[in-house]
Design an enzyme around this catalytic site. Structure first.
Site, mmCIF file in Angstrom:
data_model
loop_
_atom_site.group_PDB
_atom_site.id
_atom_site.type_symbol
_atom_site.label_atom_id
_atom_site.label_comp_id
_atom_site.label_asym_id
_atom_site.label_seq_id
_atom_site.Cartn_x
_atom_site.Cartn_y
_atom_site.Cartn_z
ATOM 1 N N HIS A 162 27.416 47.494 53.369
ATOM 2 C CA HIS A 162 27.584 48.067 52.206
ATOM 3 C C HIS A 162 28.403 48.325 51.894
ATOM 4 O O HIS A 162 28.488 50.055 53.062
ATOM 5 C CB HIS A 162 25.903 47.623 51.533
ATOM 6 C CG HIS A 162 26.297 47.738 50.467
ATOM 7 N ND1 HIS A 162 26.443 48.495 49.238
ATOM 8 C CD2 HIS A 162 25.342 46.808 49.716
ATOM 9 C CE1 HIS A 162 26.275 48.387 48.241
ATOM 10 N NE2 HIS A 162 25.525 47.241 48.184
ATOM 11 N N ASP A 181 20.733 40.482 50.949
ATOM 12 C CA ASP A 181 20.917 38.797 50.908
ATOM 13 C C ASP A 181 20.540 38.522 52.536
ATOM 14 O O ASP A 181 20.447 36.974 52.619
ATOM 15 C CB ASP A 181 22.308 38.575 51.049
ATOM 16 C CG ASP A 181 22.848 38.678 49.204
ATOM 17 O OD1 ASP A 181 22.247 38.303 48.551
ATOM 18 O OD2 ASP A 181 23.992 39.154 49.416
HETATM 19 N N1 ACO Z 1 30.446 42.021 60.393
HETATM 20 C C1 ACO Z 1 30.793 42.609 60.883
HETATM 21 N N2 ACO Z 1 31.731 43.986 60.580
HETATM 22 C C2 ACO Z 1 31.197 44.161 59.415
HETATM 23 C C3 ACO Z 1 31.147 43.265 58.838
HETATM 24 C C4 ACO Z 1 30.098 42.601 59.049
HETATM 25 N N3 ACO Z 1 29.061 41.939 58.224
HETATM 26 N N4 ACO Z 1 30.997 44.817 57.732
HETATM 27 C C5 ACO Z 1 31.977 45.198 57.468
HETATM 28 N N5 ACO Z 1 32.526 45.898 58.942
HETATM 29 C C6 ACO Z 1 33.337 46.283 59.946
HETATM 30 C C7 ACO Z 1 34.700 46.214 59.329
HETATM 31 O O1 ACO Z 1 35.117 44.784 59.792
HETATM 32 C C8 ACO Z 1 35.263 46.775 59.546
HETATM 33 O O2 ACO Z 1 35.574 47.189 60.326
HETATM 34 P P1 ACO Z 1 36.488 48.775 61.206
HETATM 35 O O3 ACO Z 1 37.322 49.694 60.778
HETATM 36 O O4 ACO Z 1 36.986 47.782 62.458
HETATM 37 O O5 ACO Z 1 37.468 47.537 60.580
HETATM 38 C C9 ACO Z 1 34.152 48.323 58.768
HETATM 39 O O6 ACO Z 1 33.189 47.618 59.483
HETATM 40 C C10 ACO Z 1 34.093 48.170 57.652
HETATM 41 O O7 ACO Z 1 34.120 47.837 56.446
HETATM 42 P P2 ACO Z 1 34.763 47.030 55.281
HETATM 43 O O8 ACO Z 1 35.547 45.779 54.447
HETATM 44 O O9 ACO Z 1 36.242 47.773 55.418
HETATM 45 O O10 ACO Z 1 33.296 47.238 54.033
HETATM 46 P P3 ACO Z 1 33.703 47.332 52.755
HETATM 47 O O11 ACO Z 1 32.655 48.665 52.014
HETATM 48 O O12 ACO Z 1 34.805 47.668 51.463
HETATM 49 O O13 ACO Z 1 32.757 45.794 52.413
HETATM 50 C C11 ACO Z 1 31.262 44.357 52.973
HETATM 51 C C12 ACO Z 1 31.191 46.240 52.141
HETATM 52 C C13 ACO Z 1 32.209 43.191 52.077
HETATM 53 C C14 ACO Z 1 29.783 44.137 51.795
HETATM 54 C C15 ACO Z 1 31.137 43.717 54.154
HETATM 55 O O14 ACO Z 1 30.343 45.014 55.019
HETATM 56 C C16 ACO Z 1 30.671 42.675 53.948
HETATM 57 O O15 ACO Z 1 31.731 41.689 54.294
HETATM 58 N N6 ACO Z 1 29.322 42.157 54.545
HETATM 59 C C17 ACO Z 1 29.024 41.078 54.797
HETATM 60 C C18 ACO Z 1 28.336 39.871 53.367
HETATM 61 C C19 ACO Z 1 27.987 40.119 52.933
HETATM 62 O O16 ACO Z 1 26.824 40.843 53.239
HETATM 63 N N7 ACO Z 1 27.423 40.243 51.550
HETATM 64 C C20 ACO Z 1 26.412 40.735 50.653
HETATM 65 C C21 ACO Z 1 27.331 42.546 49.999
HETATM 66 S S1 ACO Z 1 25.476 43.485 49.258
HETATM 67 C C22 ACO Z 1 25.843 42.600 47.966
HETATM 68 O O17 ACO Z 1 26.636 42.206 47.148
HETATM 69 C C23 ACO Z 1 24.559 41.761 46.418
#
Ligand code: ACO
Length: 432
Positions: A307, A364
């Site tokens: 998140h 979720d």
């Molecule tokens: N699985 C694996 N790796 C992940 C995940 C995941 N679900 N989420 C983040 N990471 C990793 C990224 O690859 C990144 O790694 P790095 O530092 O080696 O490059 C690091 O964690 C940071 O991730 P970002 O994408 O930069 O974080 P951001 O805050 O931009 O994204 C998000 C947040 C979009 C929710 C992300 O965690 C994600 O894609 N999660 C999966 C989708 C999801 O569950 N979305 C629902 C969110 S809740 C809502 O909107 C109601």
């Protein structure tokens, strides 16, 4: 004396910038005059550090796992309140009295029908259309039926437009489901409470009696409460951005629905279930999928994990996880995906990759399992999220319009394209 921050830019005198402190002590540097004073802008892709407004609707502290609507902790609202009461709270800033709640409920009943002509719209969609695109189109079409909805006028008419939106979104959602399975539409019934009315429209058929199960109604009410607002998330910000151009509330909410649809936002609830089904079909090999999620060369992410704001735990996920156990027990549902989800959470939370990046289950992760248990089809999961988030979107829209500091949303950029060059006639061009 209010605090200031001093910014020292190359070749310029130091600039004092006001520091704003929120009611929970959070700090911001007000950069609204930065460009006028210095010629510089701030650059913050994804708005990771950027506050777009001041708001009194929802407070969350991602480090401590705190979420409060209008000051009330989400745990207390989940335990004691109803979705309609929470909607009133978000929209009006205070919990309603019995009379106010009754009036609000009456208002919602009164507006639950959609114009008969709108029923024909459903016929225009392909049978494979995702319900989120139908929902968004139908919500934006509502502005064609209510002339007072246009632009600034819709601010004065917000009470009635809120009731219309909240009442009709249920009807539209249920009708889009009925259309997708080829069953006749079931009309709303005033005598039923908000969630029961929706469930009746979803699952009743004219040929036989249908009783709404109170446990299912309770579970749905809880899910909607947990989704009702989440401050300046992607869809709420979209609603504000669109509304800032004086677009009407229906158009603004329709845009929010489309933003919510994305798999990185509300669309994740559908993706979580697909992911669990895929892992289950592949022999429950959790290690393989955790490995894949960590692999920088793979697109696979653990859906329902991570998140932007929560870096400890998502309090909504904690509530949903325990509700999952309760609801599945009560309904006598034995879903292998719940067990799989629990084990996946355990494996991920003990893995260095997820620990280091502070990736925890979000709202979720478990919600789809409850939706599935109460009979909501997978492609309607994100629609359910939209039903829950609607009062939050409207509360954010209303607050934006009442804030004298609101301006049309218009970010700037750093241009990194070609510098000025002369037009080349077509006969003199060479393929680039
Ligand atoms: N699985 C694996 N790796 C992940 C995940 C995941 N679900 N989420 C983040 N990471 C990793 C990224 O690859 C990144 O790694 P790095 O530092 O080696 O490059 C690091 O964690 C940071 O991730 P970002 O994408 O930069 O974080 P951001 O805050 O931009 O994204 C998000 C947040 C979009 C929710 C992300 O965690 C994600 O894609 N999660 C999966 C989708 C999801 O569950 N979305 C629902 C969110 S809740 C809502 O909107 C109601």
């Amino acid at each position: 004396m209010s605090d200031t921050a001093t910014l020292q830019l190359p070749g310029q005198e130091p600039v004092e910038l006001p520091v704003i402190t929120g009611s929970e002590g959070e700090k911001a540097i007000d950069v609204s005059k930065l460009r006028a004073k210095t010629g510089y802008i701030t650059l913050d892709p994804g708005y990771v550090n950027t506050g777009s407004c001041s708001s009194s609707v929802t407070f969350l502290d991602g480090e401590k796992g705190i979420l409060r609507y209008r000051g009330y902790p989400i745990e207390q609202l989940a335990e004691n309140s109803s979705f309609v009461e929470v909607a009133y709270l978000l929209l009006h800033g205070a919990l309603p009295t019995t009379q106010q709640l009754d009036d609000f409920n009456d208002h919602l009943s009164k507006h639950s029908l959609i114009h008969e002509d709108m029923k024909h719209f459903f016929e225009g969609f392909s049978t494979t259309a995702h319900p989120m695109v139908i929902l968004s189109s139908m919500v934006s079409s509502l502005s064609a039926y209510y002339s007072e909805a246009s632009g600034a006028a819709s601010v004065d008419q917000l009470e009635v437009n809120t009731a219309r939106l909240m009442a009709k979104i249920r009807t539209i959602a249920a009708f889009s489901y009925k259309k997708s399975i080829g069953q006749p539409f079931i009309y709303p019934q005033d005598k039923l409470a908000y969630c029961a009315n929706f469930l009746n429209m979803m699952f009743a058929v004219p040929a036989e009696p249908y009783e709404v199960d109170p446990e299912i109604t309770k579970a749905l009410d809880l899910l909607l409460i947990l989704h009702a607002d989440h401050e300046q998330n992607c869809s709420a910000s979209t609603v504000r951005v669109v509304g800032s151009s004086m677009a009407n509330v229906y158009a603004s909410v329709a845009s929010g629905i489309l933003a919510l649809w994305g798999p990185l936002h509300g669309g994740a609830n559908q993706q979580v279930l697909r992911m669990l089904e895929r892992i289950h079909a592949d022999g429950d090999d959790l290690d393989k999928y955790v490995r894949l999620a960590k692999d920088p060369d793979s697109d696979f992410r653990l859906m329902g994990f991570g998140h932007r704001v929560y870096k400890n735990f998502d309090p909504r996920a904690t509530i949903i996880k325990s509700a999952c156990d309760r609801v599945l027990n009560l309904l006598g549902v034995d879903d292998p995906l719940l067990d799989l989800a629990r084990r996946l959470e355990e494996v991920a939370l003990s893995d260095e990759y997820f620990v280091e990046r502070k990736l925890y289950p979000n709202v979720d992760f478990y919600s789809g399992i409850i939706y599935r248990a109460i009979g909501i089809p997978e492609n309607m999961f994100t629609v359910m999220f939209a039903l829950g988030r609607l009062p939050g979107w409207i509360a954010q829209w209303k607050e934006m319009h009442q804030d004298p500091k609101t301006k049309i949303a218009r970010p700037r950029q750093i241009y990194n394209g070609e510098t000025a060059r002369d037009y080349v006639p077509i006969e003199k061009r060479v393929a680039g």
